[in-house]
Design a protein around this motif. Structure first.
Motif, PDB file in Angstrom:
ATOM      1  N   GLU A   1      13.271   1.698   1.478  1.00  0.00           N
ATOM      2  CA  GLU A   1      12.674   0.402   1.122  1.00  0.00           C
ATOM      3  C   GLU A   1      11.328   0.171   1.811  1.00  0.00           C
ATOM      4  O   GLU A   1      10.557  -0.674   1.377  1.00  0.00           O
ATOM      5  N   LEU A   2      11.046   0.893   2.887  1.00  0.00           N
ATOM      6  CA  LEU A   2       9.773   0.701   3.585  1.00  0.00           C
ATOM      7  C   LEU A   2       8.627   1.481   2.952  1.00  0.00           C
ATOM      8  O   LEU A   2       7.476   1.279   3.322  1.00  0.00           O
ATOM      9  N   VAL A   3       8.947   2.360   2.006  1.00  0.00           N
ATOM     10  CA  VAL A   3       7.888   3.153   1.368  1.00  0.00           C
ATOM     11  C   VAL A   3       7.903   3.059  -0.153  1.00  0.00           C
ATOM     12  O   VAL A   3       7.040   3.621  -0.824  1.00  0.00           O
TER      13      VAL A   3
ATOM     14  N   ARG B   1       2.278   5.953   2.040  1.00  0.00           N
ATOM     15  CA  ARG B   1       3.013   4.934   2.806  1.00  0.00           C
ATOM     16  C   ARG B   1       3.799   5.574   3.948  1.00  0.00           C
ATOM     17  O   ARG B   1       3.869   5.022   5.050  1.00  0.00           O
ATOM     18  N   ILE B   2       4.397   6.743   3.681  1.00  0.00           N
ATOM     19  CA  ILE B   2       5.132   7.462   4.727  1.00  0.00           C
ATOM     20  C   ILE B   2       4.181   7.852   5.855  1.00  0.00           C
ATOM     21  O   ILE B   2       4.470   7.632   7.038  1.00  0.00           O
ATOM     22  N   ASP B   3       3.037   8.426   5.487  1.00  0.00           N
ATOM     23  CA  ASP B   3       2.056   8.856   6.494  1.00  0.00           C
ATOM     24  C   ASP B   3       1.571   7.675   7.330  1.00  0.00           C
ATOM     25  O   ASP B   3       1.476   7.769   8.555  1.00  0.00           O
ATOM     26  N   THR B   4       1.278   6.558   6.680  1.00  0.00           N
ATOM     27  CA  THR B   4       0.828   5.354   7.396  1.00  0.00           C
ATOM     28  C   THR B   4       1.916   4.846   8.327  1.00  0.00           C
ATOM     29  O   THR B   4       1.644   4.485   9.475  1.00  0.00           O
TER      30      THR B   4
ATOM     31  N   ASP C   1       1.184   9.940  -9.415  1.00  0.00           N
ATOM     32  CA  ASP C   1       0.549   8.798  -8.742  1.00  0.00           C
ATOM     33  C   ASP C   1       1.546   8.076  -7.838  1.00  0.00           C
ATOM     34  O   ASP C   1       1.205   7.662  -6.725  1.00  0.00           O
ATOM     35  N   TYR C   2       2.757   7.929  -8.333  1.00  0.00           N
ATOM     36  CA  TYR C   2       3.805   7.283  -7.546  1.00  0.00           C
ATOM     37  C   TYR C   2       4.122   8.092  -6.294  1.00  0.00           C
ATOM     38  O   TYR C   2       4.211   7.553  -5.194  1.00  0.00           O
ATOM     39  N   LEU C   3       4.284   9.396  -6.472  1.00  0.00           N
ATOM     40  CA  LEU C   3       4.593  10.269  -5.337  1.00  0.00           C
ATOM     41  C   LEU C   3       3.475  10.256  -4.302  1.00  0.00           C
ATOM     42  O   LEU C   3       3.737  10.261  -3.096  1.00  0.00           O
ATOM     43  N   THR C   4       2.222  10.189  -4.766  1.00  0.00           N
ATOM     44  CA  THR C   4       1.080  10.110  -3.856  1.00  0.00           C
ATOM     45  C   THR C   4       1.108   8.800  -3.073  1.00  0.00           C
ATOM     46  O   THR C   4       0.873   8.784  -1.858  1.00  0.00           O
TER      47      THR C   4
ATOM     48  N   SER D   1       6.757  -5.763   5.768  1.00  0.00           N
ATOM     49  CA  SER D   1       7.577  -6.091   4.601  1.00  0.00           C
ATOM     50  C   SER D   1       7.722  -4.861   3.722  1.00  0.00           C
ATOM     51  O   SER D   1       7.040  -3.861   3.914  1.00  0.00           O
ATOM     52  N   ARG D   2       8.552  -4.994   2.734  1.00  0.00           N
ATOM     53  CA  ARG D   2       8.661  -3.941   1.730  1.00  0.00           C
ATOM     54  C   ARG D   2       7.365  -3.902   0.929  1.00  0.00           C
ATOM     55  O   ARG D   2       6.795  -4.946   0.611  1.00  0.00           O
ATOM     56  N   PRO D   3       6.864  -2.709   0.587  1.00  0.00           N
ATOM     57  CA  PRO D   3       5.627  -2.630  -0.199  1.00  0.00           C
ATOM     58  C   PRO D   3       5.750  -3.362  -1.535  1.00  0.00           C
ATOM     59  O   PRO D   3       6.841  -3.503  -2.078  1.00  0.00           O
TER      60      PRO D   3
END
Length: 187
Positions: free
Chosen positions: A117-119, A98-101, A90-93, A67-69
């Motif tokens: 939308e996936l990150v 999420r991208i790395d996962t 904090d948001y960028l981290t 799903s979308r985070p």
């Protein structure tokens, strides 16, 4: 002054009856004709309610579409966004994590192929839908894990893609819960 108090009290009582009794009963009566009879649209699997069609749920297993985070961990009682802007460290981290996962769980997908939308979390934290591209980018992973042909999974995504309202308003979307329920029924 007495000439103003009487009408004010009467108006207050009329509005109280109108807005506290009549209007809610009218809305509840109209809701009976809505999908779910005013109790919300439920999604069922094997005769059991598994969720609501308009509230996002967390799917973390590789065998399901993600799903979308959610900034509120899908808690419908506390719907909210993160309120962190795109320049907030904090948001960028969080987005990078999420991208790395996503890349770890979806080998073969490049960073540029991941729909935003996936990150990124939605404003409500409860978005139940993905774009068709957000679902399709996950097809290879799900096909591999489930041992199914990717074409069959793509076909399922296409079957669950809803077009814009009246063909004009809003984007096409895929309800993740309904898609995952249908995915379990493929076997």
């Amino acid at each position: 002054m007495k000439s103003h108090i009487g009408p004010a009290i009467r108006l207050t009582l009329v509005m109280l009856v109108l807005l506290v009794v009549i209007y809610p009963l009218l809305v509840a009566g109209i809701a009976r004709f809505a999908p779910g009879a005013g109790k919300g649209e439920t999604v069922t699997a094997n005769g059991k309610v598994v969720g609501y069609a308009v509230i996002g749920q967390k799917f973390t297993q590789d065998r399901y579409f993600n799903s979308r985070p959610s900034a509120v961990d899908y808690n419908a009682a506390g719907s909210a966004g993160s309120n962190k802007g795109p320049s907030n460290p904090d948001y960028l981290t969080a987005v990078q994590a999420r991208i790395d996962t996503f890349l770890v769980h979806n080998p073969g997908v490049s960073k540029t192929d991941i729909p935003a939308e996936l990150v990124t979390a939605s404003g409500s934290g409860l978005d139940p839908d993905l774009s068709p591209a957000g679902a399709r980018v996950q097809v290879a992973r799900i096909a591999r894990v489930r041992g199914l042909p990717a074409a069959r999974i793509t076909e399922l995504v296409d079957q669950h893609t809803e077009g814009p309202l009246l063909g004009l308003f809003g984007p096409s979307n895929v309800n993740v819960l309904a898609l995952n329920v249908a995915l379990d029924q493929l076997r």
